[in-house]
Enzyme design. Structure first.
Site, short mmCIF file in Angstrom:
data_model
loop_
_atom_site.label_atom_id
_atom_site.label_comp_id
_atom_site.label_asym_id
_atom_site.label_seq_id
_atom_site.Cartn_x
_atom_site.Cartn_y
_atom_site.Cartn_z
N THR B 17 -0.86 -0.75 -18.85
CA THR B 17 -0.91 0.58 -18.87
C THR B 17 -0.10 1.39 -17.93
O THR B 17 -0.08 2.45 -17.99
CB THR B 17 -2.63 0.87 -18.81
N GLY B 18 0.62 0.80 -17.30
CA GLY B 18 1.53 1.58 -16.27
C GLY B 18 2.98 2.32 -16.92
O GLY B 18 3.15 1.67 -18.32
N ILE B 97 8.80 -9.10 -13.32
CA ILE B 97 9.84 -8.01 -13.23
C ILE B 97 9.80 -7.41 -12.03
O ILE B 97 10.87 -6.98 -11.36
CB ILE B 97 9.59 -7.11 -14.30
N THR B 98 8.79 -7.26 -11.40
CA THR B 98 8.56 -6.34 -10.05
C THR B 98 9.79 -6.51 -9.02
O THR B 98 9.95 -7.81 -8.82
CB THR B 98 7.21 -6.56 -9.47
N GLU B 99 10.30 -5.51 -8.51
CA GLU B 99 11.17 -5.65 -7.26
C GLU B 99 10.33 -5.16 -6.12
O GLU B 99 9.66 -4.28 -6.14
CB GLU B 99 12.34 -4.86 -7.56
N TYR B 160 23.97 -8.39 -18.79
CA TYR B 160 24.06 -7.63 -19.92
C TYR B 160 25.52 -7.27 -20.27
O TYR B 160 25.96 -7.74 -21.35
CB TYR B 160 23.47 -6.21 -20.05
N GLU B 210 25.85 -14.83 -7.08
CA GLU B 210 26.20 -13.62 -6.24
C GLU B 210 26.08 -14.15 -4.84
O GLU B 210 25.61 -15.32 -4.47
CB GLU B 210 25.71 -12.45 -6.59
N HIS B 248 20.42 -6.26 -3.84
CA HIS B 248 19.29 -7.24 -4.18
C HIS B 248 18.86 -7.91 -2.80
O HIS B 248 19.61 -7.89 -1.81
CB HIS B 248 19.84 -8.38 -5.09
#
Lengths: 389, 291
Positions: B17-18, B97-99, B160, B210, B248
């Site tokens: 719902t966010g 997914i959260t950072e 991507y 990386e 990152h």
């Protein structure tokens, strides 16, 4: 987040750890007053900057009288300290830690780091204190003792004892050292540190331990649960443009080249810097405008890139996923109305709505160089740079 | 074929719902992913977009909807708890997914994973996509194409870029996995390479690494000793300065360790094809496939 030595020591003191007596001063008069209060035979003045290697660079000075404390403090405050860790521009000394000079029998190293290969913390100790641990690791790795810390159990007393014995504490003296190491672990966890190094940890002639220098980094992502620690951030230690960028949620790091770049995503931003170098120029910055890039963030990005006078050309590289390229294109058009962009700008927009974006830019009448792909973008920006020379 | 997810995957969205959660739940469903439930504490019994049932707890969602995977869009302060709840519910796959999850929290999560059969992908990652079948994540589906190349990466948009190069050359992907840019992550390069090596329909793998840490060096050891399929690797950050965190949390050259050069050397020695430029990834894959 980096904090100063005096802040790190205060944090350790709050955890009951034995720390060299002293206070921070920002004027010569304060330095004198603190020296007076210390009532010590010898007092040491230590420049508070976010960089190591201060001793050899003249950032740590011993004084014997109150007059000497004041005059030396006057010389040190405002000086530009250059150490191997400050970069070529050095760092301005704004504060001094005025502390009692310790009597030293032995110098040790103790630290806690995240061991990424094993996803755990490890406590490291060495009898080679006072030198960089990286140097010890390179020259005599056998002198570094490691205790891996169980993720759930934490550092156990038997592990701390093992380290204490290895550091040469014997008889009853091991108790104080063991307690010290356990306290360091507790302080590390309770404050969400990402690195803690006590270097040197001094053994006094009486056999006790004393923190002579401390370096602590805090986990930026945990500061939400440590409001008090968040306030320790010293903005004057950071590049002003980087501070401004962070206030707009932009991730900007200033570099030394002449091609400014604006990119969405950290990995693509690094790759863009790399391809600029491959094409024969040097990147002026790292700038990640993030996943939620909008017209506003693009404008802020331009302002920050252009505030760096060494920027002679700009490469905008956006791969639209969630970020729609037409929004970025509008951002560029808006930005060019309010900012005078006097350097060539190469724009490469790919992914979601890139076709609309390209026609928006074409119709805008702006003097932009549009590139289809990454290689062409890098080549065009370097060619534009060469034309300006 | 694909690895980790396909059209039979029954996923829940934690934080449906966010703002982020709802947007991407719709995108994932549009791509054809089976999103069988959402979880938002306090919203149990309601429906998301009039169709997806919302539950208060992961356990209820899993029980009622026979879910086997979760994708997490919960804010950083609560994300570790969300992962632990998913692990407790025995989900086979959790994508976070959260950072910005604190290291201390991730140490606990890592331990919980160690004791369970759950695979975590992420955090701080774009997720997983098996083109044409399903996606659990935030990557644009449109640039992907079904095919035989596995993609594994610590990055988002750089992936991507690489996928787009492949697709434009007519080369499809079996599965793309973003393993995440943090220091502590659930699935490593080596784990992903292992899965691709076993997948009969993956013929080559693209690895995008990386600066920071030693995950690429560990991957190199695996490539040298156990991998038979060709690997094309690009390592970002050859121009990154020492001691600075490049966006990152995990991308930092620490004490002179974790440089791009070390990683490139290790991968090269292991027989991986190194893409010298990020613009060459697609072409390099084309040549290893003999196309």
């Amino acid at each position: 987040m980096k904090i100063h030595e005096y802040q790190a020591k205060e944090l350790l003191r709050r955890h009951g750890m034995p720390v060299q007596r002293g206070k921070v001063a920002s004027t010569p008069e304060e330095a004198r007053a603190i020296a007076q209060d210390l009532q010590a035979q010898e007092v040491v003045l230590k420049a508070q900057v976010h960089a190591g290697g201060r001793g050899k660079a003249g950032g740590i000075r011993l004084v014997h009288t109150l007059e000497e404390a004041e005059t030396t403090a006057r010389q040190m405050l405002g000086m530009r300290l250059m150490t191997p860790q400050t970069g070529a521009n050095g760092k301005i000394v704004r504060r001094l830690l005025v502390a009692e000079a310790a009597k030293i029998a032995r110098e040790l190293y103790v630290g806690i780091v995240l061991e990424r290969a094993n996803n755990r913390l490890v406590m490291m100790a060495s009898t080679e204190g006072g030198v960089e641990i990286e140097k010890t690791a390179a020259v005599s790795p056998e002198k570094i003792i490691k205790e891996p810390i169980d993720r759930v159990l934490g550092l156990q007393p038997y592990q701390a004892r093992r380290l204490a014995y290895a550091l040469g504490f014997s008889g009853d003296r091991h108790r104080e050292a063991t307690a010290f190491l356990l306290n360091l672990y507790t302080a590390f966890m309770q404050n969400d540190c990402s690195l803690a190094e006590i270097n040197p940890l001094v053994v006094t002639p009486e056999g006790g331990v004393l923190v002579l220098d401390a370096k602590i980094n805090l986990d930026d992502h945990a500061l939400f649960r440590h409001r008090d620690l968040a306030e320790l951030r010293d903005f004057s230690e950071e590049d002003p443009l980087e501070v401004e960028a962070s206030q707009h949620h932009l991730n900007y790091i200033k570099l030394d080249g002449s091609v400014g770049c604006m990119v969405n995503g950290a990995g693509l931003a690094m790759a863009t810097m790399d391809i600029i170098k491959l094409a024969g120029a040097e990147p002026a910055n790292f700038l990640d405008v993030g996943g939620g890039a909008s017209a506003e963030t693009v404008e802020k990005g331009f302002r920050i890139i252009l505030a760096d006078a060494t920027v002679k050309a700009i490469l905008v590289n956006i791969f639209g996923g969630i970020v729609r390229c037409d929004r970025i294109a509008r951002g560029i058009i808006e930005a060019s109305k309010s900012i005078r962009i006097a350097v060539p700008v190469v724009v490469r927009l790919a992914g979601t709505n890139s076709a609309e974006a390209t026609s928006l830019l074409a119709e805008s009448g702006l003097d932009l160089l549009v590139a289809r792909d990454l290689r062409e973008a890098a080549e065009k920006v370097v060619a534009a740079l060469d034309r300006k020379k | 074929m694909s690895i980790l997810i396909d059209e039979s995957t029954r996923a829940i969205v934690q934080g449906i719902t966010g703002g982020e959660g709802s947007f991407h739940a719709r995108q994932m469903m549009e791509y054809g992913t089976q999103i069988v439930a959402g979880v938002t504490p306090g919203r149990g019994g309601k429906r998301f977009d009039d169709r997806v049932p919302i539950y208060d707890t992961v356990a209820e969602a899993v029980r009622d909807q026979r879910a086997n995977a979760s994708v997490i869009f919960v804010p950083a302060a609560f994300a570790a708890d969300a992962i632990l709840e998913a692990v407790d519910a025995n989900l086979a796959l959790v994508v976070c997914i959260t950072e910005g999850i604190p290291i201390r929290d991730m140490l606990m999560v890592y331990e919980a994973l160690h004791r369970s059969t759950t695979r975590l992908v992420g955090p701080n990652c774009p997720g997983i996509i098996s083109p044409g079948r399903a996606k659990l994540g935030i990557m644009p589906g449109s640039i992907h194409k079904p095919g035989v190349v596995g993609v594994v990466s610590r990055s988002g948009t750089l992936t991507y870029e690489a996928v787009n190069q492949l697709t434009e050359l007519g080369i499809g992907q079996s599965t793309g996995i973003g393993i995440g840019g943090d220091a502590i992550i659930g699935t490593s390069f080596t784990d992903a390479l292992q899965l691709f090596e076993r997948d009969p329909d993956t013929r080559a793998v693209v690895l995008i690494g990386e600066i920071g840490g030693t995950a690429e060096e560990e991957a190199a050891a695996f490539i040298r000793t156990q991998m038979h399929k060709p690997v094309v690797a690009f390592i970002a950050g050859r121009t990154a300065p020492v001691g600075r965190r490049m966006g990152h949390a995990g991308a930092i050259i620490d004490g002179g360790k974790g440089t791009a050069e070390e990683k490139i050397a290790a991968l090269k020695a292991a027989g991986a094809v190194i893409a010298e430029s990020p613009a060459d990834i697609g072409q390099n894959v084309k040549s290893v496939l003999g196309l």
